[in-house]
Write a protein that holds these residues in place. Sequence first.
Motif, PDB file in Angstrom:
ATOM      1  N   SER A 204      50.479 -20.615  10.803  1.00  0.00           N
ATOM      2  CA  SER A 204      49.380 -21.426  11.331  1.00  0.00           C
ATOM      3  C   SER A 204      48.111 -21.223  10.518  1.00  0.00           C
ATOM      4  N   GLN A 205      47.839 -19.973  10.147  1.00  0.00           N
ATOM      5  CA  GLN A 205      46.644 -19.696   9.357  1.00  0.00           C
ATOM      6  C   GLN A 205      46.725 -20.344   7.985  1.00  0.00           C
ATOM      7  N   LEU A 206      47.870 -20.227   7.335  1.00  0.00           N
ATOM      8  CA  LEU A 206      48.016 -20.820   6.000  1.00  0.00           C
ATOM      9  C   LEU A 206      47.953 -22.339   6.055  1.00  0.00           C
ATOM     10  N   LEU A 207      48.533 -22.940   7.083  1.00  0.00           N
ATOM     11  CA  LEU A 207      48.468 -24.393   7.214  1.00  0.00           C
ATOM     12  C   LEU A 207      47.033 -24.854   7.446  1.00  0.00           C
ATOM     13  N   ALA A 208      46.290 -24.098   8.263  1.00  0.00           N
ATOM     14  CA  ALA A 208      44.886 -24.457   8.500  1.00  0.00           C
ATOM     15  C   ALA A 208      44.082 -24.352   7.206  1.00  0.00           C
ATOM     16  N   GLU A 209      44.313 -23.289   6.434  1.00  0.00           N
ATOM     17  CA  GLU A 209      43.612 -23.136   5.157  1.00  0.00           C
ATOM     18  C   GLU A 209      44.001 -24.251   4.187  1.00  0.00           C
ATOM     19  N   ASP A 210      45.295 -24.633   4.206  1.00  0.00           N
ATOM     20  CA  ASP A 210      45.747 -25.699   3.308  1.00  0.00           C
ATOM     21  C   ASP A 210      45.105 -27.026   3.690  1.00  0.00           C
ATOM     22  N   ARG A 211      44.998 -27.302   4.988  1.00  0.00           N
ATOM     23  CA  ARG A 211      44.350 -28.541   5.419  1.00  0.00           C
ATOM     24  C   ARG A 211      42.885 -28.576   4.994  1.00  0.00           C
ATOM     25  N   MET A 212      42.205 -27.438   5.135  1.00  0.00           N
ATOM     26  CA  MET A 212      40.798 -27.376   4.722  1.00  0.00           C
ATOM     27  C   MET A 212      40.668 -27.586   3.221  1.00  0.00           C
ATOM     28  N   SER A 213      41.589 -26.972   2.457  1.00  0.00           N
ATOM     29  CA  SER A 213      41.543 -27.122   1.004  1.00  0.00           C
ATOM     30  C   SER A 213      41.811 -28.559   0.597  1.00  0.00           C
ATOM     31  N   ARG A 214      42.790 -29.190   1.250  1.00  0.00           N
ATOM     32  CA  ARG A 214      43.109 -30.576   0.927  1.00  0.00           C
ATOM     33  C   ARG A 214      41.942 -31.494   1.282  1.00  0.00           C
ATOM     34  N   ALA A 215      41.305 -31.215   2.419  1.00  0.00           N
ATOM     35  CA  ALA A 215      40.175 -32.048   2.829  1.00  0.00           C
ATOM     36  C   ALA A 215      39.040 -31.964   1.827  1.00  0.00           C
ATOM     37  N   ALA A 216      38.859 -30.778   1.239  1.00  0.00           N
ATOM     38  CA  ALA A 216      37.770 -30.604   0.279  1.00  0.00           C
ATOM     39  C   ALA A 216      38.033 -31.339  -1.026  1.00  0.00           C
ATOM     40  N   PHE A 217      39.296 -31.630  -1.330  1.00  0.00           N
ATOM     41  CA  PHE A 217      39.625 -32.249  -2.609  1.00  0.00           C
ATOM     42  C   PHE A 217      40.401 -33.559  -2.453  1.00  0.00           C
ATOM     43  N   THR A 218      40.311 -34.165  -1.268  1.00  0.00           N
ATOM     44  CA  THR A 218      41.031 -35.404  -0.998  1.00  0.00           C
ATOM     45  C   THR A 218      40.067 -36.455  -0.473  1.00  0.00           C
ATOM     46  N   ASP A 219      40.210 -37.668  -0.967  1.00  0.00           N
ATOM     47  CA  ASP A 219      39.419 -38.784  -0.462  1.00  0.00           C
ATOM     48  C   ASP A 219      39.938 -39.169   0.923  1.00  0.00           C
ATOM     49  N   ALA A 220      39.054 -39.157   1.907  1.00  0.00           N
ATOM     50  CA  ALA A 220      39.478 -39.365   3.293  1.00  0.00           C
ATOM     51  C   ALA A 220      40.033 -40.761   3.530  1.00  0.00           C
TER      52      ALA A 220
END
Length: 388
Positions: A204-220
């Motif tokens: 769960s922690q790694l998935l949350a970190e991955d989502r945050m990382s993707r959000a920072a480098f992904t066009d919404a």
Amino acid sequence: MAAIDVCKGGYIVRGHKMLPKLRLIDPRLPDRVARRLESMLYAAPLSTVAYVLGLMVMPIALWLRTGDPVISSLSIAILLLIMLRVGFVKLCRSTPAYLPTLLAFGLVYSALLVALVVRAFSLGDDVAIALVVIAAAGYLSGVTIRAAAVPALAIPHNSTLFAPLILVAAVACDSRYWAVAILLTCHWIGTLQLTNTMHNRIRSQLLAEDRMSRAAFTDALTGLANRAAFDGALAERVASGPATIAMIDLDCFKPVNDTHGHDAGDEVLKSVALRIVATLDNRHLVARLGGDEFAILFHPSFDSADATCAAEEVVRALEAPFEIANANVTIGASIGLAAAIDGDDPRAFKRRADGCLYNAKRGGRGRVWSDLPRPGSYGPPDKLGQAA
């Protein structure tokens, strides 16, 4: 062909046979999360060193205490196996065989520990029993804590240790051993539950970190890489070798917003992103820089002719009408192509590509304008520009 080829699509190719790939990490997880879970295995070298040092003392102590060649041989085999596993982890961490081999190591190690424990109890020596139980408990705690990142490793290792011991205690003609079997069963169930609980927390922690990382480098809006991701990838590429980029600006996009509204404009942008991605293969990085601006960082294997052909295909793909809100909307795109030159920095590189894009739009739009090392610029046959 006798050698094993690279794993693709869940299979390992050996010669002409397709062997199913052993999946020990959930294939539904993002690649970055799966890699981080794998990297967490046996990532505590100090505790491993302490455990190995203890195992080095155990064969000597058991031999001096019991003089039994069987129990001494088993303890030496365990020591050699753990040292072999440590060396394997250092040398083969990034190979496809890494996780399956760790599984095999653990199963054999657990089986040897079971044999060691059974032999110590059969000898009836309290000191020998204490030594082997400590070794088994240390291994059990290490597997539960450090291998919880991959339960498909931890659970078989623990089960191989517990199940035979429970069976031996259960069939013994002594009520004391029956009590031991019950206690071991409860411990086994608790260990399995602890492994799953720890894994779920880590996951769960790694998935949350991955989502945050993707959000920072992904066009919404489009799901493409954003400007930050594109700039980072471009800087790495310029520093490491050849780079070719395409800067894309949509033609006649503003009237879409003015006539059909911004929601319709957003739908057009999402459709544009899908068409660009569908036109290229997955080797290239496609990004939305903002507004109606897109960019492509081509794979290093693409030469100027390849990049030009790809850019022409993108222009043609974006000329086809878009069906938005029951209406056909026609736009277009202009593209500026540039290749990195010696001494380029990413900002200067992008400025040159932007200059080519400006020339393409000034020359009539729907064009590909290039400063690549090939004379002329490229576009549809009736929309050719001039050399940059």
